[in-house]
Design an enzyme around this catalytic site. Structure first.
Site, PDB file in Angstrom:
ATOM      1  CB  ALA A 247      -0.921   0.020   1.215  1.00  0.00           C
ATOM      2  CG  ASP A 248       2.160   3.514  -2.894  1.00  0.00           C
ATOM      3  OD1 ASP A 248       3.253   4.081  -3.002  1.00  0.00           O
ATOM      4  OD2 ASP A 248       1.910   2.412  -3.416  1.00  0.00           O
TER       5      ASP A 248
END
Length: 369
Positions: A247-248
Site C-alpha cells: 500500500a502507498d
C-alpha cells in the site's frame, strides 16, 4: 549477501538504480535533496517506505556537509523547504509527507529549546533520519511474521503449504529491507509453509517482472511470473490461497491506494472467495482522510505506455491515460490489513492504530506541509 535498495553511512547515501534491474546492479550516489528528488521522480527508487527513507537520508547527508543556516531560523527553514521538495516528487504515498511533517516540527521544537545551537539541531534531524532506517527494517520483519501467521490460520490451519499471488514490488527494493507484502511471502518461505508465489508483471512499469521476480530468484523462493491479465485464470487454475499486496496510503475506513491493477485483483479474489490482504506499516496509514475518494492519484507520463526501452510500440496519435495507482475499497480487503502492530479488519483499523500509536505519544494524522 542481503539485497539492499539503500546503502547509507554517515555522510554517504547510495541507491540501487532500479531502472537498470535486472540486467545491471548499479548503485548511484546521492549527495543532495535535489538529486534524491530527481531519483524518486524518475523511479530509480520507488516504494512508499523507500521513498521516505531516501528523501530523509538525503537531507541528512546535506546537513552533514554543512548545508542550511547560518542561524537557527535559517536552518529550520532549510529543513522545511527541502522536505517540501521531496513531498512534491510523488504525492500519492503518505510516508514521505508524514516524515517531512514530523521532521519539520521536530527541528522547530529543537531550535526553540534553551541553549539550542545549529549543531544540536542538525544532529537531531540527522539522528531522526537514521533511526527511520532501523525502524523500517524492524517493522517489516513484524509485518512478515504477523501476516504469515494470520494467513496460515485463515487458509491452511492444519499445517499444509500455501500459494500466494502478489502485485508490483513490495520487497527489499521498496523498503529498508525484507519488505511488506513480499515480507509476508519471505516469512512463509522461511517457515517452510510456502508452496509457490505468483507475481504479476505490473504494467506499465513492470515492477513485478523487473524487480519482484528478481528478488524472488535472488532469494531462491519458488515463483512464477504472469501477466496482469492472467491473474483471474491463475486464481482458478493454480490453487492460489491468498492475494497479498502492499500500500502507498491506507485511509481511515480502510480504503487503500496501491499500484494500478490492485483494485481488479481484489474484485477477482472476492469473486473466487480468496482472502485479499494489504500489508503496510502504520506509517502508510492516513487517518485524517476518511475515504479513498480523497486520495490524490499521481498520473505518469504517456511514454510509459507508448514506448518500451525507447522504442515506440503504440500508434502515433493515440491518447493515453496513465494513473500510477488505484484505490481498493475497504470491503474488498477480506483477509485484513497487516501492520507491524497487528492484523486488522478494515473497520478495526482506525480504533486499533489510534489506541496503539496515541498511547506512544505519536500521531497518524495526515501531514500538512
Amino acid at each position: 549477501m542481503r539485497l539492499e535498495a539503500i546503502r547509507y553511512s554517515p555522510g554517504s547515501l547510495q541507491i540501487l538504480d532500479q531502472l537498470q534491474l535486472p540486467e545491471h546492479c548499479h548503485y548511484e550516489t546521492l549527495s543532495s535533496v535535489q538529486q534524491a528528488r530527481e531519483a524518486i521522480r524518475a523511479m530509480k527508487v520507488r516504494g512508499a517506505p523507500a521513498i521516505a527513507l531516501v528523501g530523509c537520508l538525503s537531507l541528512a547527508v546535506e546537513l552533514q556537509a554543512g548545508a542550511g543556516g547560518p542561524g537557527l531560523a535559517a536552518l529550520v527553514a532549510f529543513v522545511r523547504d527541502q522536505l517540501s521538495l521531496l513531498v512534491a516528487a510523488r504525492p500519492t504515498a503518505v510516508n514521505m509527507a508524514r516524515a517531512a511533517r514530523d521532521l519539520t516540527h521536530m527541528a522547530a521544537r529543537e531550535a526553540e529549546l534553551e541553549g539550542a545551537t545549529e549543531e544540536t539541531v542538525r544532529e537531531r534531524v540527522i539522528r531522526f533520519a537514521e533511526d527511520m532506517l532501523e525502524k523500517d527494517l524492524k517493522d517489516n520483519r513484524s509485518i512478515g511474521d504477523l501476516g504469515a501467521r494470520h494467513l496460515l490460520e485463515q487458509t491452511n490451519p492444519r499445517g499444509g503449504k500455501v500459494t500466494v499471488l502478489t502485485h508490483c514490488n513490495t520487497g527489499a527494493l521498496a523498503t529498508a529491507g525484507y519488505g511488506t507484502a513480499l515480507g509476508v511471502i519471505r516469512s512463509l518461505h522461511e517457515m517452510g509453509r510456502l508452496e509457490h508465489t505468483f507475481c504479476t508483471e505490473t504494467r506499465p512499469y513492470n515492477q513485478g517482472a523487473r524487480l519482484t521476480a528478481f528478488e524472488l530468484v535472488y532469494e531462491k523462493i519458488p515463483a512464477t511470473l504472469i501477466t496482469d491479465s492472467m491473474a483471474a485464470a491463475a486464481m482458478v487454475h493454480q490453487g492460489v490461497s491468498a492475494v497479498v499486496v502492499g500500500a502507498d496510503r491506507v485511509v481511515a475506513n480502510g480504503d487503500t491506494a496501491n499500484k494500478i491493477g490492485t483494485y481488479q485483483l481484489a474484485i477477482v479474489a472476492k469473486h473466487h472467495g480468496i482472502p485479499f490482504y494489504v500489508a503496510a506499516p502504520s506509517s502508510s496509514c492516513d487517518l485524517r482522510l476518511e475515504t479513498g475518494k480523497e486520495i490524490v492519484i499521481e498520473e505518469r507520463p504517456s511514454q510509459e505506455l507508448t514506448d518500451l526501452n525507447g522504442v515506440r510500440i503504440a500508434a502515433q496519435g493515440i491518447r493515453v491515460w496513465n494513473p500510477a495507482f488505484d484505490v481498493t475499497p475497504h470491503e474488498l480487503i477480506t483477509g485484513g490489513i497487516i501492520t507491524e502492530l497487528g492484523v486488522f479488519a478494515p473497520e478495526e483499523l482506525r480504533a486499533a492504530l489510534s489506541a496503539t500509536i496515541f498511547s506512544e505519544g505519536q500521531t497518524l494524522d495526515s501531514p500538512q506541509m
